[in-house]
Design an enzyme around this catalytic site. Structure first.
Site, mmCIF file in Angstrom:
data_model
loop_
_atom_site.group_PDB
_atom_site.id
_atom_site.type_symbol
_atom_site.label_atom_id
_atom_site.label_comp_id
_atom_site.label_asym_id
_atom_site.label_seq_id
_atom_site.Cartn_x
_atom_site.Cartn_y
_atom_site.Cartn_z
ATOM 1 N N GLY A 246 0.852 -1.248 -0.074
ATOM 2 C CA GLY A 246 0.136 -0.099 -0.054
ATOM 3 C C GLY A 246 1.001 1.203 -0.166
ATOM 4 C CD GLU A 265 -8.149 -4.471 4.693
ATOM 5 O OE1 GLU A 265 -6.929 -4.828 5.231
ATOM 6 O OE2 GLU A 265 -8.959 -5.273 4.017
ATOM 7 C CB CYS A 302 -7.410 -7.754 6.855
ATOM 8 S SG CYS A 302 -9.260 -7.726 6.324
#
Length: 521
Positions: A246, A265, A302
């Site tokens: 990310g 995320e 996650c």
């Protein structure tokens, strides 16, 4: 539907020329025979040019058109039948039942966005009437609504080959917002990605929509993804994956002449607070729920509960005495990819090696124990271990429990295991947890994310790159919208959502008050 290994660029199929990709099957322990051609800069340029051409027509399309596309894709995914589930199982080792549920979730969220489009609240149509006689200054006629930001790049996730990948939540939200999508298939499940991509391509064709509405590209490395994010046509990015991945995409997005948002995320350890009255009443039941949650899907969620916090005492000892044999008895599971397995083993070993950390269970699952002060002082203990590993912190008193809560990074979730007698302590924790997490649970475990309008799947950094947004639920559409105001435009030039006679039949905010469409109250 056969797998060809080709990229889907608009209405065409094209074999990528930048090397070959083969999926590894964790089920078979070998590479699968199909080869997928990797994309290059020319493929990115071609897909972006088509997306540019589709952007304005799709942004100005009626909500019903968008809803029908989403529903057609949902129907197409179901029509693939067992072939889709079997391929996803072959590429991911996820159980058949889990994948069937994930397909149901994928289809469900496409239909949920279709429903939201017809409802119309997403566009936030707002009308403020002209006040020509107002003193000392008149007010113009002002009308605003939200429109799609433009083409969106979507990156498939490794652990959800359907629900967070090619036709997953990011794609559904972007298409619903009126944005073309260029998806990058995850190299762990390229065959699954192609099957899903062909369903979307076929739906676009059947409905006579602009071909640039959707493209699917392949790449085993990072070059194509970075080129996609850097391309000036792309106006936002949806990503689910590691913090490192990310951050890399965010760096590319911020280095552009026109920076764009990356909705990433990323990582979380999802703390679970075992409050004293709850442990005293049901330590063994909580241990059972924790063991199931930690090892569900081989811990590859996650929202996995990677951190436990409790006051030291008899209740905690009962919890540990129950949890240890439950975790020790769990059989080893097959992880998604060899690289994920290697990263898990390295992360689990790093956790065990930290000073002051005691390993209570080491096997298919891992449970370590440490004092709260060690956690606060050692940043390595705050890092996510993606897989079935957790760290339990012994806290001396309520003050230390609150201190640990303050020391946490941003999280996707925070869980309170509590009974009535824990209310005062829970009330003290809540203001901290509201700052730290996107979703706060009571007497449950964080694995499992309901697709619903009220769901928040996001949180402060590093759980996500934008604490103001969610990647699950109908509010996820907000990431790919921006407001536009029209001042004194003639009615014939206004978009349908803002025209005087309300042709879309929307609820609108008129002069500060909710205004129903004709015939509704």
């Amino acid at each position: 539907m056969a797998i060809s290994g080709e990229q889907l660029i608009g209405a065409s199929v094209r074999r990528g020329a930048a090397g070959e990709i083969q999926a590894w099957s964790p089920i078979r322990g070998q590479v699968l025979p199909e080869t997928f051609g990797g994309g290059d800069a020319a493929d990115v340029e071609r897909a972006c040019a088509l997306a540019r051409g589709a952007a304005d027509p799709w942004r100005r399309s009626l909500p019903e058109q968008r809803a029908r596309l989403l529903e057609t894709v949902a129907e197409g995914l179901l029509a693939l039948g067992d072939a889709l589930i079997e391929r996803a199982h072959l590429e991911s080792a996820l159980p058949i039942a889990r994948l069937q549920g994930e397909r149901g979730r994928t289809v469900g969220q496409l239909r949920l966005f279709a429903q939201a489009l017809r409802d119309g609240h997403w566009c936030a149509a707002t009308l403020d009437s002209a006040l020509p006689e107002r003193a000392p200054l008149p007010r113009a006629d002002l009308r605003s609504h939200k429109i799609g930001v433009g083409p969106v790049a979507v990156f498939g996730a490794s652990n959800f080959p359907l629900a967070f990948s090619v036709a997953g939540g990011d794609t559904a939200a972007a298409l619903a917002a009126g944005c073309p999508v260029i998806a990058k298939a995850h190299p762990a499940h390229p065959g699954t990605s192609e099957l899903v991509g062909r369903v979307i391509q076929q739906a676009v064709r059947e409905l006579g929509l602009p071909e640039g509405l959707f493209s699917l590209l392949h790449d085993a490395g990072t070059a194509l993804g970075k080129a996609l994010v850097a391309h000036p046509v792309i106006q936002a990015v949806g990503f689910t994956g590691s913090r490192r991945g990310g951050q890399a995409l965010m760096a590319v997005a911020q280095a552009r002449p026109q920076p764009i948002a990356v909705y990433a995320e990323m990582s979380a350890i999802n703390p679970v607070f075992l409050l004293p009255a709850a442990l005293a009443a049901r330590a063994e039941a909580i241990a059972q729920g924790f063991a199931e949650s930690l090892t569900q899907g081989v811990g590859q969620f996650c929202t996995n509960p990677g951190l436990l916090l409790a006051l030291d005492g008899p209740g905690l000892q009962r919890f540990l005495a129950a949890a240890a044999p439950l975790l020790s008895a769990k059989p080893a599971g097959t992880m998604l990819t060899p690289s994920i397995r290697a990263a898990f083993e390295a992360g689990a070993a790093r956790l065990r090696e930290q000073t002051g950390v005691e390993t209570l269970v080491q096997g298919a699952a891992q449970l370590c124990v440490a004092d709260a002060a060690r956690f606060i002082a050692n940043p390595l203990l705050h890092e996510e271990v993606f897989g079935p590993a957790a760290l339990l912190l012994r806290c001396r008193d309520e003050a230390e429990l609150l201190a640990v809560a303050e020391a946490l990074e941003g999280q996707l979730t925070a869980t309170l295991q509590l009974d009535q007698a824990d209310t005062q302590l829970a009330r003290a924790l809540l203001p901290v947890l509201e700052r730290k997490a996107g979703r706060i649970l009571a007497n449950g475990f964080p694995t499992g994310v309901e697709v619903a309008p009220a769901m928040v799947h996001g949180g402060p950094w590093p759980a996500s790159s934008s604490a103001a947004h969610t990647s699950v639920g109908t509010a996820a559409i907000e990431r790919f919208l921006r407001p536009v105001c029209y001042q004194d435009l003639p009615p014939e030039l206004l978009p349908p959502a803002l025209q005087p006679h309300n042709p879309l039949g929307l609820w609108r905010l008129r002069d500060g008050k909710p205004s129903p469409p004709e015939g509704k109250t």
